[in-house]
Enzyme design. Structure first.
Site, PDB file in Angstrom:
ATOM      1  N   ALA A 150       0.601  -1.280  -0.136  1.00 37.08           N
ATOM      2  CA  ALA A 150      -0.030  -0.090  -0.219  1.00 37.08           C
ATOM      3  C   ALA A 150       0.802   1.156  -0.056  1.00 37.08           C
ATOM      4  O   ALA A 150       0.686   2.173   0.787  1.00 37.08           O
ATOM      5  CB  ALA A 150      -0.836   0.137   1.202  1.00 37.08           C
ATOM      6  N   ASN A 185       5.100 -10.753   4.158  1.00 40.04           N
ATOM      7  CA  ASN A 185       4.174  -9.616   3.608  1.00 40.04           C
ATOM      8  C   ASN A 185       5.243  -8.642   2.764  1.00 40.04           C
ATOM      9  O   ASN A 185       6.190  -8.246   3.519  1.00 40.04           O
ATOM     10  CB  ASN A 185       3.290  -8.744   4.443  1.00 40.04           C
ATOM     11  N   GLY A 235      -4.153 -13.345  12.040  1.00 42.40           N
ATOM     12  CA  GLY A 235      -4.842 -14.379  11.201  1.00 42.40           C
ATOM     13  C   GLY A 235      -5.097 -14.100   9.970  1.00 42.40           C
ATOM     14  O   GLY A 235      -5.642 -14.989   8.983  1.00 42.40           O
ATOM     15  N   HIS A 270      -2.860 -11.704   7.647  1.00 46.81           N
ATOM     16  CA  HIS A 270      -1.566 -11.575   6.919  1.00 46.81           C
ATOM     17  C   HIS A 270      -0.913 -12.716   6.692  1.00 46.81           C
ATOM     18  O   HIS A 270       0.080 -12.812   5.614  1.00 46.81           O
ATOM     19  CB  HIS A 270      -0.877 -10.272   7.457  1.00 46.81           C
ATOM     20  N   ASP A 287       0.877  -3.320  12.359  1.00 49.55           N
ATOM     21  CA  ASP A 287       0.803  -2.490  10.979  1.00 49.55           C
ATOM     22  C   ASP A 287      -0.434  -1.712  10.919  1.00 49.55           C
ATOM     23  O   ASP A 287      -1.019  -1.650  10.048  1.00 49.55           O
ATOM     24  CB  ASP A 287       1.086  -3.283   9.982  1.00 49.55           C
ATOM     25  N   ALA A 295      -3.811  -3.626   3.153  1.00 47.68           N
ATOM     26  CA  ALA A 295      -3.180  -2.193   3.386  1.00 47.68           C
ATOM     27  C   ALA A 295      -3.273  -1.976   4.790  1.00 47.68           C
ATOM     28  O   ALA A 295      -4.048  -1.176   5.275  1.00 47.68           O
ATOM     29  CB  ALA A 295      -4.260  -1.099   2.592  1.00 47.68           C
ATOM     30  N   GLY A 296      -2.086  -2.577   5.226  1.00 45.50           N
ATOM     31  CA  GLY A 296      -2.233  -2.435   6.903  1.00 45.50           C
ATOM     32  C   GLY A 296      -3.127  -3.233   7.376  1.00 45.50           C
ATOM     33  O   GLY A 296      -3.646  -4.301   6.857  1.00 45.50           O
TER      34      GLY A 296
END
Length: 388
Positions: A144, A223, A253, A255, A277, A312-313
């Site tokens: 992102a 990631n 759970g 990412h 994050d 996105a985070g």
């Protein structure tokens, strides 16, 4: 002078194996002055003290998040007032010390945000540093981050951010395969900044080279990087094989699968660091948000870019990251707590000041519910914080 004594607790001191049954601690004027057993506590100065019987519940250090971007509908990029609001949301979930992370934008805007953040670090002792996550990232693993703002980590570009931080930048994420990447890693290390490998196309060999040149952290493992392949082990295996490297993981759970998280804890329990994050939608309803320049849709608590659908985070809070580690991943509580406290402090070289239940450390303390493992009482610098 304010004094707090907590007794009849199961103390987890922020290290693996650092557990005391029927433990007690004393905080005076924001600092831990005594740690011992309930029997010991009967001899401690107690005039005017608030005395709490923990009833055997876990008592742990306040959590430290070294990688998050906001919460409560706002991002740290939005300025000082927004930062105060976001920090309050995370504090209610047990995060008592924070590193502010910034997403990629133009260098001019990033310089301004980092200068604003540096002032916050100087004024607010619960903010312990800054983390520019960009702009020195790989376009193919940008996540992102806006691709058109990504840049090579030239000496001049890196120096601009370091100068803006005036010594408050504690870590910086970098793709070491970019032009001048190795030199940039060395430059960060020479300036006392933790170089973190992330959002990268690095192979196993390139990641090893970055670690050999001083990088000591892997930004949100799995990631924004190549995964593990049997003929191309990639940066995660490079980090696992190097005892100098701390490994961040987003344990929501979503990412990373819980069994993959478990593999990290099984192989390198002493080096895993839980991070959230978290982006602005954290502690807020589903809806449409912004992450830097990019539009984000949050549905069922999962944040994805409106265009392209990349994660996105997260909307994770640290209390859930720890609880998930125990209840969904199968990690012992002392290991999970260490990953959110002592390890987090050590990875940014602040373990002499934060992340432990020990004499001389700040009175950052959580009492956890024995079943849910979520905080029922929170203190930061010995001051009560209302839990969520």
């Amino acid at each position: 002078m304010s004094t707090l004594i907590i007794h009849s607790a199961t103390l987890y001191d922020g290290s693996i194996g650092g557990t005391t049954d029927d433990g007690a601690l004393r905080i005076e004027d924001g600092t831990i002055t005594h740690v011992g057993t309930t029997g010991d506590s009967r001899t401690w100065p107690s005039d005017g003290a608030e005395i709490i019987d923990a009833g055997g519940a876990p008592v742990v250090p306040g959590y430290i998040d070294v990688h998050h971007h906001g919460g409560g509908g706002v991002a740290f990029d939005d300025g000082p007032e927004a930062t105060v609001r976001a920090l309050a949301e995370h504090a209610a979930h047990g995060t008592t010390r924070a590193v502010l992370s910034y997403v990629t934008d133009s260098l001019d805007l990033m310089e301004k945000r980092i200068r604003d953040g540096a002032a916050i670090v100087r004024d607010n002792p619960r903010v312990i540093g800054l983390h520019p996550e960009g702009p020195f990232l790989d376009p193919g693993h940008k996540g992102a981050h806006p691709e058109h703002e990504l840049k090579d980590p030239t000496d001049e570009n890196v120096r601009r951010l370091l100068d803006a931080g005036e010594g408050t930048i504690v870590q910086m994420t970098i793709a070491p395969e970019r032009n001048n990447g190795t030199e940039a890693v060395r430059m960060l290390v020479d300036n006392g900044v933790v170089a973190a490998v992330g959002h990268t196309d690095a192979s196993y060999e390139t990641a090893r080279e970055a670690f050999d040149n001083g990088a000591t952290q892997l930004t949100h493992a799995f990631n924004g990087m190549n995964g593990i392949h049997h003929r191309a082990p990639g940066p995660v295996v490079a980090a696992l094989r190097d005892d100098r490297v701390w490994i961040e993981i987003i344990n929501d759970g979503i990412h990373v699968h819980p069994q993959v998280v478990r593999s990290l804890f099984l192989e390198a329990p002493q080096r895993v660091v839980l991070v959230t994050d978290a982006m602005s939608a954290t502690c807020n309803p589903d809806g449409d948000y912004m992450l830097g320049q990019l539009k984000v849709k949050v549905r069922d608590g999962i944040a994805r870019l409106a265009e392209g659908g990349s994660l996105a985070g997260s909307t994770l809070t640290m209390d859930l990251a720890v609880a998930n580690a125990v209840r969904k991943v199968g990690v012992p509580l002392d290991v999970a707590v260490a990953a959110a406290t002592g390890h987090a402090a050590r990875c940014i070289r602040m373990d002499d000041r934060f992340g432990r239940l020990a004499v001389g450390y700040p009175g950052d303390v959580l009492i956890l519910d024995a079943e849910t493992l979520l905080p029922t009482r929170i203190w930061a610098d010995g001051e009560a914080v209302e839990p969520a």
